[in-house]
Write a protein that holds these residues in place. Structure first.
Motif, mmCIF file in Angstrom:
data_model
loop_
_atom_site.group_PDB
_atom_site.id
_atom_site.type_symbol
_atom_site.label_atom_id
_atom_site.label_comp_id
_atom_site.label_asym_id
_atom_site.label_seq_id
_atom_site.Cartn_x
_atom_site.Cartn_y
_atom_site.Cartn_z
ATOM 1 N N PRO A 195 50.079 13.376 26.907
ATOM 2 C CA PRO A 195 49.883 14.831 26.943
ATOM 3 C C PRO A 195 48.760 15.187 27.919
ATOM 4 O O PRO A 195 47.695 14.582 27.876
ATOM 5 C CB PRO A 195 49.470 15.181 25.502
ATOM 6 C CG PRO A 195 49.702 13.955 24.699
ATOM 7 C CD PRO A 195 49.717 12.796 25.609
ATOM 8 N N ASP A 196 49.013 16.126 28.813
ATOM 9 C CA ASP A 196 47.996 16.530 29.795
ATOM 10 C C ASP A 196 48.186 17.999 30.156
ATOM 11 O O ASP A 196 49.150 18.363 30.839
ATOM 12 C CB ASP A 196 48.099 15.656 31.052
ATOM 13 C CG ASP A 196 46.842 15.712 31.899
ATOM 14 O OD1 ASP A 196 46.193 16.777 31.925
ATOM 15 O OD2 ASP A 196 46.495 14.692 32.532
ATOM 16 N N ASP A 197 47.258 18.839 29.680
ATOM 17 C CA ASP A 197 47.357 20.282 29.931
ATOM 18 C C ASP A 197 47.259 20.613 31.415
ATOM 19 O O ASP A 197 47.747 21.648 31.871
ATOM 20 C CB ASP A 197 46.244 21.039 29.171
ATOM 21 C CG ASP A 197 46.405 20.893 27.664
ATOM 22 O OD1 ASP A 197 47.552 20.655 27.218
ATOM 23 O OD2 ASP A 197 45.399 20.991 26.933
ATOM 24 N N ARG A 198 46.621 19.745 32.189
ATOM 25 C CA ARG A 198 46.457 20.011 33.630
ATOM 26 C C ARG A 198 47.797 20.053 34.345
ATOM 27 O O ARG A 198 47.988 20.814 35.292
ATOM 28 C CB ARG A 198 45.544 18.947 34.267
ATOM 29 C CG ARG A 198 44.128 18.985 33.711
ATOM 30 C CD ARG A 198 43.284 17.828 34.197
ATOM 31 N NE ARG A 198 43.809 16.533 33.775
ATOM 32 C CZ ARG A 198 43.207 15.377 33.989
ATOM 33 N NH1 ARG A 198 42.026 15.356 34.582
ATOM 34 N NH2 ARG A 198 43.734 14.236 33.594
ATOM 35 N N LEU A 199 48.743 19.227 33.874
ATOM 36 C CA LEU A 199 50.092 19.233 34.476
ATOM 37 C C LEU A 199 50.752 20.598 34.308
ATOM 38 O O LEU A 199 51.399 21.108 35.223
ATOM 39 C CB LEU A 199 50.972 18.175 33.801
ATOM 40 C CG LEU A 199 51.133 16.823 34.479
ATOM 41 C CD1 LEU A 199 52.121 15.980 33.702
ATOM 42 C CD2 LEU A 199 51.584 16.930 35.922
ATOM 43 N N THR A 200 50.602 21.171 33.108
ATOM 44 C CA THR A 200 51.191 22.483 32.810
ATOM 45 C C THR A 200 50.610 23.544 33.738
ATOM 46 O O THR A 200 51.330 24.395 34.266
ATOM 47 C CB THR A 200 50.916 22.860 31.333
ATOM 48 O OG1 THR A 200 51.148 21.704 30.528
ATOM 49 C CG2 THR A 200 51.796 23.996 30.868
ATOM 50 N N LEU B 44 49.221 23.018 36.741
ATOM 51 C CA LEU B 44 49.689 22.774 38.115
ATOM 52 C C LEU B 44 51.135 23.246 38.290
ATOM 53 O O LEU B 44 51.504 23.803 39.328
ATOM 54 C CB LEU B 44 49.570 21.281 38.468
ATOM 55 C CG LEU B 44 48.152 20.751 38.669
ATOM 56 C CD1 LEU B 44 48.162 19.237 38.850
ATOM 57 C CD2 LEU B 44 47.477 21.400 39.875
ATOM 58 N N GLU B 45 51.938 23.047 37.241
ATOM 59 C CA GLU B 45 53.331 23.506 37.289
ATOM 60 C C GLU B 45 53.377 25.034 37.441
ATOM 61 O O GLU B 45 54.169 25.566 38.220
ATOM 62 C CB GLU B 45 54.042 23.082 36.002
ATOM 63 C CG GLU B 45 55.523 23.441 35.981
ATOM 64 C CD GLU B 45 56.206 23.056 34.666
ATOM 65 O OE1 GLU B 45 57.444 23.148 34.625
ATOM 66 O OE2 GLU B 45 55.519 22.672 33.705
ATOM 67 N N ARG B 46 52.496 25.705 36.724
ATOM 68 C CA ARG B 46 52.446 27.177 36.784
ATOM 69 C C ARG B 46 52.081 27.663 38.187
ATOM 70 O O ARG B 46 52.651 28.627 38.697
ATOM 71 C CB ARG B 46 51.419 27.670 35.762
ATOM 72 C CG ARG B 46 51.256 29.171 35.659
ATOM 73 C CD ARG B 46 50.242 29.545 34.588
ATOM 74 N NE ARG B 46 48.902 29.064 34.842
ATOM 75 C CZ ARG B 46 48.032 29.655 35.666
ATOM 76 N NH1 ARG B 46 48.384 30.743 36.319
ATOM 77 N NH2 ARG B 46 46.811 29.160 35.843
ATOM 78 N N LEU B 47 51.149 26.970 38.838
ATOM 79 C CA LEU B 47 50.680 27.403 40.155
ATOM 80 C C LEU B 47 51.610 26.990 41.294
ATOM 81 O O LEU B 47 51.870 27.761 42.213
ATOM 82 C CB LEU B 47 49.272 26.830 40.422
ATOM 83 C CG LEU B 47 48.139 27.348 39.522
ATOM 84 C CD1 LEU B 47 46.892 26.502 39.694
ATOM 85 C CD2 LEU B 47 47.832 28.808 39.838
ATOM 86 N N VAL B 48 52.114 25.748 41.240
ATOM 87 C CA VAL B 48 52.911 25.200 42.353
ATOM 88 C C VAL B 48 54.393 25.561 42.241
ATOM 89 O O VAL B 48 55.087 25.695 43.241
ATOM 90 C CB VAL B 48 52.724 23.660 42.430
ATOM 91 C CG1 VAL B 48 53.523 23.052 43.565
ATOM 92 C CG2 VAL B 48 51.243 23.308 42.585
ATOM 93 N N LYS B 49 54.880 25.738 41.003
ATOM 94 C CA LYS B 49 56.310 25.991 40.713
ATOM 95 C C LYS B 49 57.217 24.955 41.394
ATOM 96 O O LYS B 49 58.061 25.275 42.225
ATOM 97 C CB LYS B 49 56.714 27.414 41.158
ATOM 98 C CG LYS B 49 55.952 28.488 40.378
ATOM 99 C CD LYS B 49 56.315 29.882 40.806
ATOM 100 C CE LYS B 49 55.615 30.933 39.955
ATOM 101 N NZ LYS B 49 54.122 30.826 39.962
#
Length: 366
Positions: free
Chosen positions: A47-52, A54-59
């Motif tokens: 589990p890594d909130d940072r991935l979520t 980055l997904e939001r910003l980079v799409k």
């Protein structure tokens, strides 16, 4: 780099319940898949909130998290080191793992029998410790005569060092201590790695408690903490039965509500996976582009070429430089381009020590 953690414990301590929670896709969160390779091996995403974020910003088109392999190691009973029960298979399985997750029963329940008749996590820990120590002592004593001969006759400094290390381990094991408690220099650590001793593996103790003790712990947990104080090991509390109930809930929202009712921020399973990652001294860097945002595992303290080699060996061989953006800067400015314009992208060479959370782009030539 796939990591392997082995779950060990005596019968009826909640080991399989915990493994089943880990092996249930719903036990994590909305986007943490799980797949079974064999009935007793599961691959779980970290589990890594940072991935979520980055997904939001980079799409990106896809997101690839990093994983840990969990192995349910069955068959430990007293006498395993002599081949009792599934002893030999157990010891072979545990040798293949990078770290040990040791589950201990810290709850009272008359309906669930304990193999030794009463709840005592310190005694249970010692049963498993003794079996592993006996096996290690066997390994050390088998190696000593040959290494001693080489150390005396050859001028190889490594042989002399290995001989000294074996003597240190023998002394500790005979005193009923695990190999991980022996203090070694960096040079000694290097030669000791080749011995693959079972008790030198990092260990995390998981106290399986009842729901009432999940926040504060109980007398069993306290007794265990005291017993392992000199081991430099992490002690984690999990209510396996509660985790099983969480795993039954359908949606991510329902599971979050259930956790909040218990006064918890995250599930014990998520905590356990993160702790296993820390236990192995591992960190994560990210690559982020339109095609994919991906988490990569690297050993703490790795230099840039070594970290690049995690993606492909060619990246390490032909490493030229790394373009690095710190995670907090990426979050603040919102894109790679904005970070460049703000002067927040640094160009690093071969001596750069990669930090946890770095967003990296490698230049290489093969």
């Amino acid at each position: 780099m796939a990591l392997k953690c082995g779950i060990v414990g005596l019968p009826n301590v909640g080991k399989s319940t915990l493994f089943n929670c880990l092996s249930n896709a719903k036990a994590q969160s909305a986007n943490f898949p799980f797949c079974t390779i064999e009935p007793n091996i599961g691959v779980i995403t970290v589990p890594d909130d940072r991935l979520t974020e980055l997904e939001r910003l980079v799409k990106p088109q896809r997101v690839v998290p990093t994983t840990v392999e969990i192995v349910d190691i069955a068959g430990l009973v007293k006498g395993a080191s002599k081949g009792e029960g599934l002893g030999n298979k157990f010891l072979a399985n545990i040798r293949e793992t990078d770290a040990i997750i040791h589950v201990l029963r810290c709850f009272e329940d008359d309906n669930i029998t304990h193999v030794d008749g009463s709840v005592d996590p310190v005694r249970d820990k010692e049963v498993i410790d003794i079996e592993l120590q006996l096996k290690d002592l066997e390994t050390v004593e088998a190696r000593l005569p040959k290494v001693e001969k080489t150390a005396v006759t050859s001028k190889d400094p490594d042989s002399k060092k290995l001989y000294e290390v074996l003597l240190k381990f023998k002394e500790a094991l005979l005193a009923g201590k695990s190999a991980r408690t022996v203090e070694l220099t960096d040079a000694e650590e290097k030669v000791a790695r080749g011995l693959f001793l079972l008790t030198s593996k990092p260990v995390m103790y998981v106290c399986n408690v009842d729901e009432a003790s999940i926040l504060t712990g109980n007398k069993h947990v306290e007794a265990l903490r005291k017993a392992v104080a000199d081991e430099n090991a992490e002690v984690l509390m999990i209510a396996a039965r509660t985790e099983a109930e969480i795993a039954e809930l359908e949606s991510y929202e329902e599971r979050q509500m259930f956790l909040e009712d218990l006064g918890l921020k995250e599930s014990g399973v998520a905590k356990l996976i993160k702790s296993a990652y820390r236990l192995l001294d591992l960190q994560t860097y990210f690559t982020a582009g339109e095609k994919e945002v991906r988490a990569w595992t690297f050993p703490k303290g790795a230099l840039a070429p070594q970290a690049a080699g995690v993606i492909h060996t060619d990246f390490e061989k032909g490493f030229i430089r790394a373009e690095v953006i710190k995670y907090d800067d990426f979050l603040k400015y919102g894109s790679e381009q904005a970070c460049k314009e703000a002067g927040k992208m640094s160009v690093e060479g071969k001596e750069y020590v990669v930090c946890d959370g770095d967003i990296m782009h490698f230049r290489f030539n093969v």
